[in-house]
Structure formats: C-alpha cells, structure tokens
Design a protein around this motif. Structure first.
Motif, PDB file in Angstrom:
ATOM      1  N   ARG A 134     -21.878  42.732 -47.048  1.00 13.12           N
ATOM      2  CA  ARG A 134     -21.623  41.514 -47.813  1.00 13.12           C
ATOM      3  C   ARG A 134     -22.690  41.284 -48.889  1.00 13.12           C
ATOM      4  NH1 ARG A 134     -20.101  39.847 -42.620  1.00 13.12           N
ATOM      5  NH2 ARG A 134     -22.108  38.871 -42.216  1.00 13.12           N
ATOM      6  N   ARG A 135     -23.898  41.739 -48.627  1.00 16.72           N
ATOM      7  CA  ARG A 135     -24.996  41.583 -49.594  1.00 16.72           C
ATOM      8  C   ARG A 135     -25.108  42.785 -50.544  1.00 16.72           C
ATOM      9  NH1 ARG A 135     -27.306  39.614 -44.636  1.00 16.72           N
ATOM     10  NH2 ARG A 135     -27.606  37.366 -44.765  1.00 16.72           N
ATOM     11  N   GLU A 136     -24.108  43.672 -50.475  1.00 14.13           N
ATOM     12  CA  GLU A 136     -24.033  44.864 -51.323  1.00 14.13           C
ATOM     13  C   GLU A 136     -25.280  45.735 -51.193  1.00 14.13           C
ATOM     14  OE1 GLU A 136     -23.072  43.519 -55.267  1.00 14.13           O
ATOM     15  OE2 GLU A 136     -21.127  42.742 -54.623  1.00 14.13           O
ATOM     16  N   ARG A 137     -25.746  45.900 -49.960  1.00 16.19           N
ATOM     17  CA  ARG A 137     -26.918  46.731 -49.687  1.00 16.19           C
ATOM     18  C   ARG A 137     -26.554  48.142 -49.278  1.00 16.19           C
ATOM     19  NH1 ARG A 137     -30.306  42.405 -46.080  1.00 16.19           N
ATOM     20  NH2 ARG A 137     -30.795  40.963 -47.778  1.00 16.19           N
TER      21      ARG A 137
END
Length: 169
Positions: A165-168
């Motif tokens: 979700r945090r594009e990590r």
C-alpha cells in the motif's frame, strides 16, 4: 442409618445433575452480519449494507496478484455468501473510511479473523487499542509461518500488504 446414607447420596446426585459444567463463555456478538459480498481477504459487506474491516489481520491487496485473489478465495471458502456471522467489536468500532472494525465468528463459533491468519492467507495486524485477541492472532501467524501454510508456502508475503500500500515493493 442406611436411609440417611441413601438420602445423602440422592441429594449429591441431584446437585451434580443440575450443576452445569464450567465452560468459558462464548464471545458475545455485538451484532450480526449476513455476508453479502467478500471485498478481499480482510473486508466484507453485510446484507444490511455495513462494510466490515476484519480486525487484527492484513491480507494481500487484490492488486497483489495472485495473492490477493487467493486470500479472497479462502475467505469465501470458509464463509460463502449468505453465511450468518457473529460480529464482535473492540475498543474502536469504526475506521477512518467509515467501515466497521470487528471480529467475525462463523456459525460453529470459530473466529474468521484467526482462521485467515492460521490458514496462512493473512498476517497479524494489531492496531491498539483493538487488542482483545492479540495473543491468539499472533500465535496463529507464528504457527502458519513455521508450517509454510497458505501464502507462506508460495512466497505470498515477500511484500507485506502494508508495504504494498505504501508502494515499497
């Protein structure tokens, strides 16, 4: 004397018959939900329109292919559409997206939240102050991870849902 012994025995037998065994009380649902739609592996919609985010778990997002779809399929397998679910709330009842936050219980009494983690299709995701079943959920995750259950055996958690979700990843 023999009559007194018989009367005493009958009194004891009568008391033991009327005393129920001491069992822990079942969870007390705060409301019921008839499952109408499974959004993903950790969110459902009830027939009355409520959307429930299942507490203390985090399943892969649907965009995390194929893991999100597999988590959703597992939830549907154990709780098909029209399944009546017991709903139990904790300290915080609604999230910032106006979804109910709840523990869900299957008709036999098993906790759906715990099942999803124990089967390896969701991770423990404890957000205080909602910690009522923290020990059970964490134990279920440890067992599923050690056994390689569900997505643990398929590398499904190399990118945790929160990181996705945090594009990590």
């Amino acid at each position: 004397m023999a009559a007194a012994v018989i009367l005493a025995a009958l009194a004891v037998a009568r008391c033991s018959e009327s005393t129920p065994p001491l069992l822990p009380p079942p969870p007390m649902p705060s409301g019921d939900c008839v499952l109408s739609f499974v959004i993903d592996g950790d969110s459902v919609r009830c027939a009355d329109g409520r959307e429930i985010r299942i507490l203390s778990i985090d399943a892969p997002e649907m965009a995390q292919e194929p893991w999100g779809a597999r988590a959703r399929e597992e939830l549907l397998r154990v709780a098909p559409v029209n399944t009546p679910l017991g709903v139990e709330y904790d300290a915080v009842r609604v999230d910032t997206f106006d979804r109910d936050l709840a523990y869900l219980f299957l008709p036999g009494g098993d906790m759906l939240n715990e099942h999803m983690v124990a089967s390896g299709y969701a991770l423990a995701f404890i957000i205080p102050p909602n910690r009522r079943y923290e020990d059970r959920i964490l134990a279920a995750e440890a067992a599923a991870s050690a056994a390689g259950s569900g997505l643990w055996g398929e590398w499904g958690f190399t990118c945790r849902p929160a990181d996705f979700r945090r594009e990590r990843c």
